[in-house]
Motif scaffolding. Structure first.
Motif, short mmCIF file in Angstrom:
data_model
loop_
_atom_site.label_atom_id
_atom_site.label_comp_id
_atom_site.label_asym_id
_atom_site.label_seq_id
_atom_site.Cartn_x
_atom_site.Cartn_y
_atom_site.Cartn_z
N GLY A 14 2.62 -10.93 -7.10
CA GLY A 14 1.82 -12.13 -7.33
C GLY A 14 0.49 -11.80 -7.99
O GLY A 14 0.01 -12.53 -8.86
N ALA A 15 -0.12 -10.69 -7.58
CA ALA A 15 -1.48 -10.39 -8.06
C ALA A 15 -1.50 -9.54 -9.32
O ALA A 15 -2.44 -9.64 -10.11
N LEU A 16 -0.51 -8.69 -9.51
CA LEU A 16 -0.59 -7.72 -10.61
C LEU A 16 0.15 -8.16 -11.87
O LEU A 16 0.04 -7.52 -12.91
N LEU B 203 -1.39 8.44 -8.70
CA LEU B 203 -2.26 7.82 -7.71
C LEU B 203 -1.57 7.94 -6.35
O LEU B 203 -0.39 7.58 -6.22
N ILE B 204 -2.31 8.42 -5.37
CA ILE B 204 -1.78 8.54 -4.00
C ILE B 204 -2.58 7.56 -3.13
O ILE B 204 -3.81 7.58 -3.16
N ASN C 165 0.25 -1.59 1.49
CA ASN C 165 0.27 -2.63 0.44
C ASN C 165 0.32 -4.03 1.03
O ASN C 165 -0.19 -4.97 0.43
N LEU C 166 0.92 -4.17 2.20
CA LEU C 166 1.00 -5.48 2.87
C LEU C 166 -0.23 -5.72 3.74
O LEU C 166 -0.66 -6.84 3.91
N GLU C 167 -0.74 -4.62 4.31
CA GLU C 167 -1.80 -4.76 5.31
C GLU C 167 -3.18 -4.95 4.67
O GLU C 167 -4.02 -5.66 5.21
N ARG C 168 -3.40 -4.28 3.52
CA ARG C 168 -4.67 -4.44 2.79
C ARG C 168 -4.32 -4.75 1.34
O ARG C 168 -4.62 -3.96 0.43
N VAL D 148 -6.80 -0.82 -6.39
CA VAL D 148 -6.69 0.58 -6.85
C VAL D 148 -5.52 0.74 -7.83
O VAL D 148 -5.62 1.49 -8.81
N VAL D 149 -4.44 0.00 -7.60
CA VAL D 149 -3.30 0.11 -8.54
C VAL D 149 -3.70 -0.50 -9.89
O VAL D 149 -3.41 0.06 -10.95
N SER D 150 -4.39 -1.62 -9.84
CA SER D 150 -4.80 -2.30 -11.06
C SER D 150 -5.73 -1.40 -11.88
O SER D 150 -5.56 -1.26 -13.10
#
Ligand code: MLT
Length: 264
Positions: A39-41, A205-206, A243-246, A253-255
């Motif tokens: 939805g966001a990315l 990215l970790i 990813n679900l919790e925050r 960070v992924v963006s």
């Protein structure tokens, strides 16, 4: 959507435009794990989220191995005419991402390794998984749901976001028993990928939740030290499903990570 990938039908989402990012769910999840990312990315990149075989809308059809899951991911890229993609895997999705790197590295533009680890199971871990296989074969998935759900979510989430407990519980509960047993067997048999980390030469990215008890931050720090040039982000107040919790912090960070990658 459903694509025929080699010999297997794979259910997937494909939303947005631009650099393709393939989101690989963990165990025993399905692609709905990634709803907050898609939805966001989707404004930033092309987000593709498959159900691994045996889960979600994908066929419940063996063989179930990390290599086969990885080949399914690449067959989906072929079906979508995508040459290279960012491969983002959470937990078991990370184990699959390692198998994609091992077998098809030319298809990997970059890696996102979330709440995962490079090591194989130890003897105790394998014994626990064998016991789970026996339980699921005898009594179905329900006993596993309660055993897994609490460990997956961090303390902060369990206290402040009880609605996520229900979301995860429902996702776990709809996993087909055969797919669950297959994934457990695949995880038991997976190789140790630690030595391979030094060969990773794409941007990586970790991400890990600081309350992740299943693949704790120390595992992510070890991968960060072993993967040259990698970036590590520890998300406060998140457990194993960071990813679900925050979601906002994870998406940020992924963006940021994908925004500097060119589609080459
Ligand atoms: C997962 O979330 O995929 C599992 O925790 C992985 C595992 O059991 O090793």
């Amino acid at each position: 959507m459903i694509a025929l990938c080699g010999d297997v039908e794979i259910g997937y989402e494909d939303v947005g435009k631009g650099l393709p990012v393939v989101f690989l769910h963990g165990f025993p999840h399905d692609r709905s794990l990634w709803a907050p990312q898609l939805g966001a990315l989707m404004d930033r990149c092309r987000c593709i989220a498959p159900d691994m075989r045996g889960f979600g809308e994908s066929a419940v059809q063996g063989p179930y191995t990390m290599n086969r899951y990885a080949d399914d991911v690449v067959a989906l890229l072929d079906a979508l005419h995508i040459d290279r993609a960012v491969i983002a895997g959470l937990s078991m999705g990370g184990y699959i991402a390692f198998a994609v790197w091992r077998r098809h590295r030319a298809r990997v533009r970059a890696l996102v390794l979330a709440d995962t680890r490079s090591g194989a199971d130890n003897t105790e871990g394998r014994a626990k998984r064998r016991a789970m296989i026996d339980t699921v074969k005898a009594d179905g998935i329900d006993p596993l749901v309660d055993a897994q759900v609490n460990g997956m979510l961090g303390k902060t989430t369990r206290e402040k976001h009880p609605e996520l407990i229900e979301y995860v519980r429902r996702m776990l509960a709809r996993s087909p028993a055969e797919g669950v047993v297959g994934a457990l067997e695949a995880m038991i048999a997976r190789p140790d990928s630690t030595e391979m980390l030094a060969t990773i030469d794409v941007p990586t990215l970790i991400v890990v939740g600081d309350e992740d008890v299943l693949t704790p931050p120390k595992d992510s720090r070890a991968m960060h030290e072993a993967i040259r040039g990698s970036r590590l982000e520890v998300l406060a107040g998140a457990g194993h499903l960071s990813n679900l919790e925050r979601p906002a912090a994870f998406n940020h960070v992924v963006s940021e990570f994908v925004s500097v990658l060119t589609y080459a």
